[in-house]
Design a protein around this motif. Sequence first.
Motif, PDB file in Angstrom:
ATOM      1  N   CYS A   1      -3.860   0.651  -2.598  1.00 52.94           N
ATOM      2  CA  CYS A   1      -2.991  -0.572  -3.138  1.00 52.94           C
ATOM      3  C   CYS A   1      -2.018   0.009  -4.100  1.00 52.94           C
ATOM      4  O   CYS A   1      -2.326   0.644  -4.976  1.00 52.94           O
ATOM      5  CB  CYS A   1      -3.814  -1.609  -3.796  1.00 52.94           C
TER       6      CYS A   1
ATOM      7  N   THR B   1       0.837  -1.268   0.022  1.00 47.89           N
ATOM      8  CA  THR B   1       0.124   0.047  -0.106  1.00 47.89           C
ATOM      9  C   THR B   1       0.783   1.304   0.148  1.00 47.89           C
ATOM     10  O   THR B   1       1.965   1.360   0.487  1.00 47.89           O
ATOM     11  CB  THR B   1      -1.114   0.146   1.415  1.00 47.89           C
TER      12      THR B   1
ATOM     13  N   CYS C   1      -4.452  -6.957  -2.070  1.00 45.25           N
ATOM     14  CA  CYS C   1      -3.982  -5.855  -2.859  1.00 45.25           C
ATOM     15  C   CYS C   1      -3.585  -6.096  -4.154  1.00 45.25           C
ATOM     16  O   CYS C   1      -2.847  -5.508  -5.004  1.00 45.25           O
ATOM     17  CB  CYS C   1      -2.974  -4.724  -2.058  1.00 45.25           C
TER      18      CYS C   1
END
Length: 293
Positions: free
Chosen positions: A35, A29, A66
């Motif tokens: 993400c 992240t 993600c």
Amino acid sequence: MKTTTYALALAASFTGANAYWKGFNSQATMGNGACKTQADWEKDFNVMKALPGGFSSIRVYASSDCNTLANAVPAAIATGGTILASVWTQDDAHFDREKQALLAAVQQYGVGWLVAITVGSEDLYRKETSASTLAQKIYDVRGMMTTVNGGSSIEIGHVDTWTAWVDGANEDVIRACDFVGTDGYPYFQSTMSNPIDQGSNLFWESTQAVRDVVNRVKPGAWVWITESGWPSAGPTENQAVANVENAQRYWSEVACAAFAAGHTFWYTLQDFAATPNFGVLDANYNPLYNLAC
């Protein structure tokens, strides 16, 4: 064909001073919680390659979360980088999603981008599972990899704290691993004197303790350093002071020796948490201190 050519070129360059994998942990992240995209991962690889020492490997923490591998793998291939992939083990549904994301990545891109695979991260330290259950998940991922061309050559291991590895209750996990990834942070060792003057001794003592156990339980298995670092900012922990000067000293005394002695992934490339901050780069991707060895 592109994947095969990439893997051969990588293998040919992996000699001499580059005999060990060396790189950084990197979260999936950004600072705002979004993400990372493929472009973000490419920036990580390119910035890392430009640092003194020419790092080219990143350890990620998940495969599906993600869309980590879906974005990071093409980024690695595009930049000539490699990935120490990870599979989260918490709850069966999540574990299955993680396995499927890893399988999709190796089916699409082959295994040339893979350093190795870790199944779980500090699960034993957090007491989230038993050693026998975790060992079975390691065997599970290894079995899945045998279904992919070249997958049998990929080593499978687990990452945990050094205190978890020296606990005799966890020896089933060591037996299941091709390699053991150990995490050691003298900064957090509140049960003993831990000023920066003792940082190097504490780290190498803990690493040797893990090596001793692994050599007894599974002779020949490698111990990788998968996390260590000293924060440039944060609270004082026992006698450990977090500042740039101490982070620099720990890098010079511990990281440089670790990179030269074995497979090592430093914590961390960037750290968006306010305190403590273990990142070697600031928010603008500039080194916080001298990373030359």
